[in-house]
Design a protein around this motif. Structure first.
Motif, short mmCIF file in Angstrom:
data_model
loop_
_atom_site.label_atom_id
_atom_site.label_comp_id
_atom_site.label_asym_id
_atom_site.label_seq_id
_atom_site.Cartn_x
_atom_site.Cartn_y
_atom_site.Cartn_z
N PHE A 1 -2.51 7.32 8.47
CA PHE A 1 -1.04 7.32 8.14
C PHE A 1 -0.59 5.80 8.54
N VAL A 2 0.51 5.41 7.96
CA VAL A 2 1.11 4.15 8.29
C VAL A 2 2.13 4.29 9.22
N ALA B 1 -12.04 7.43 1.79
CA ALA B 1 -13.26 7.35 2.42
C ALA B 1 -13.11 8.46 3.20
N GLY B 2 -12.22 9.55 3.22
CA GLY B 2 -12.42 11.00 3.78
C GLY B 2 -11.56 11.00 5.01
N PHE B 3 -10.75 10.17 5.48
CA PHE B 3 -10.19 9.97 6.53
C PHE B 3 -8.50 10.47 6.29
N THR B 4 -8.25 11.75 5.87
CA THR B 4 -7.22 12.07 5.30
C THR B 4 -5.97 12.12 6.43
N LEU C 1 -4.28 1.93 3.34
CA LEU C 1 -4.29 3.37 3.62
C LEU C 1 -4.76 4.27 2.45
N THR C 2 -4.71 3.91 1.12
CA THR C 2 -5.43 4.54 0.06
C THR C 2 -7.07 4.48 0.43
N LYS C 3 -7.21 3.28 0.62
CA LYS C 3 -8.85 3.07 0.74
C LYS C 3 -9.35 3.99 1.92
N SER D 1 2.05 -7.52 7.28
CA SER D 1 3.41 -7.96 7.36
C SER D 1 3.95 -7.44 6.01
N VAL D 2 3.12 -7.20 5.09
CA VAL D 2 3.49 -6.82 3.73
C VAL D 2 3.15 -5.37 3.55
N LYS D 3 4.18 -4.36 3.26
CA LYS D 3 4.04 -2.94 3.29
C LYS D 3 2.96 -2.55 2.10
N ALA D 4 3.12 -3.36 0.98
CA ALA D 4 2.17 -3.04 -0.16
C ALA D 4 0.67 -3.14 0.42
N ASN D 5 0.50 -4.30 1.23
CA ASN D 5 -0.98 -4.41 1.78
C ASN D 5 -1.30 -3.09 2.57
N ALA D 6 -0.42 -2.70 3.30
CA ALA D 6 -0.59 -1.79 4.40
C ALA D 6 -0.81 -0.50 3.48
#
Length: 238
Positions: free
Chosen positions: A233-234, A227-230, A221-223, A212-217
């Motif tokens: 997307f959000v 990990a290699g899943f380029t 996505l960064t993590k 519900s919070v975009k920053a958490n999303a």
């Protein structure tokens, strides 16, 4: 094959209207130095050209003779080669001068001076294609094709030399003609490979979480990308 139709309805042969079951094909040639279809087929349909003498075969007895064939091969007025069907294929023609009239479809190749290799090649090819067409239509094979002089030797036609006074001048015979018809029939039987059906691709989506919070999303996505899943997307949805 460049096939047209102009039935010789004024010819007494057509008026006789006797049906046959075609058992073979007889190849003739006209025996006169005139390669133009308009000499034998008429009246002019816009492609043939006008026969100024009106001596085509669409008369009761052409030249006072009881003659009629199922088709002619020769030149149109523009010089191109064509076939004209002049009788229904299953109608008894007056072409063989013997019992072959009861069994054979007969067609004439318009002769020229017999020395033009280009003209001969074109009408020979047209005649082969006509025979392939007729064989397919009536369940015949190349073995059911003869010329007029072969018909005479078999005792089913009158004493004419066509087409063996012409074909050998260009390295051909009825044997080579039948071989070419056989090849044409074989080519017509080659099955066409159907195109493989195209199927749409299916995609399966993996969702790692909903925030519900975009920053958490964005953090998740960064993590995932680290990990290699380029391709991750959000996607926002309500």
């Amino acid at each position: 094959m460049n096939l047209h139709q102009l039935i010789l309805t004024n010819n007494d042969c057509y008026k006789a209207g006797k049906a046959i079951v075609p058992k073979g094909i007889m190849v003739h040639s006209t025996g006169a130095n005139n390669p133009n279809l308009k000499r034998y087929v008429g009246p002019d349909d816009g492609l043939l050209g006008i026969n100024q003498y009106g001596n085509h075969w669409n008369t009761a007895t052409p030249g006072g003779r009881q003659v009629c064939v199922h088709a002619f091969i020769g030149k149109l007025k523009d010089g191109t080669i064509a076939t004209y069907q002049t009788l229904p294929w299953n109608m008894r023609g007056w072409h063989g001068g013997g019992s072959s009239n009861n069994t054979h479809i007969g067609f004439e190749i318009c002769e020229d001076g017999l020395t033009d290799a280009s003209y001969f090649s074109a009408v020979y090819k047209e005649a082969v294609e006509l025979c392939v067409y007729l064989c397919k239509q009536y369940g015949l094979t190349e073995k059911n094709i003869i010329c007029h002089c072969e018909g005479y030797k078999q005792g089913i036609a009158s004493n004419h030399g066509d087409v063996m006074h012409w074909f050998p001048k260009h390295g051909k015979s009825m044997d080579t003609f039948r071989t070419d018809v056989k090849a044409g029939l074989a080519a017509a039987e080659v099955p066409v490979e159907p195109e493989a059906p195209t199927t749409s691709k299916k995609y399966y989506r993996v969702q790692l979480g909903a925030f519900s919070v975009k920053a958490n999303a964005d953090a998740m996505l960064t993590k995932v990308k680290a990990a290699g899943f380029t391709d991750a997307f959000v996607k926002y949805s309500e």
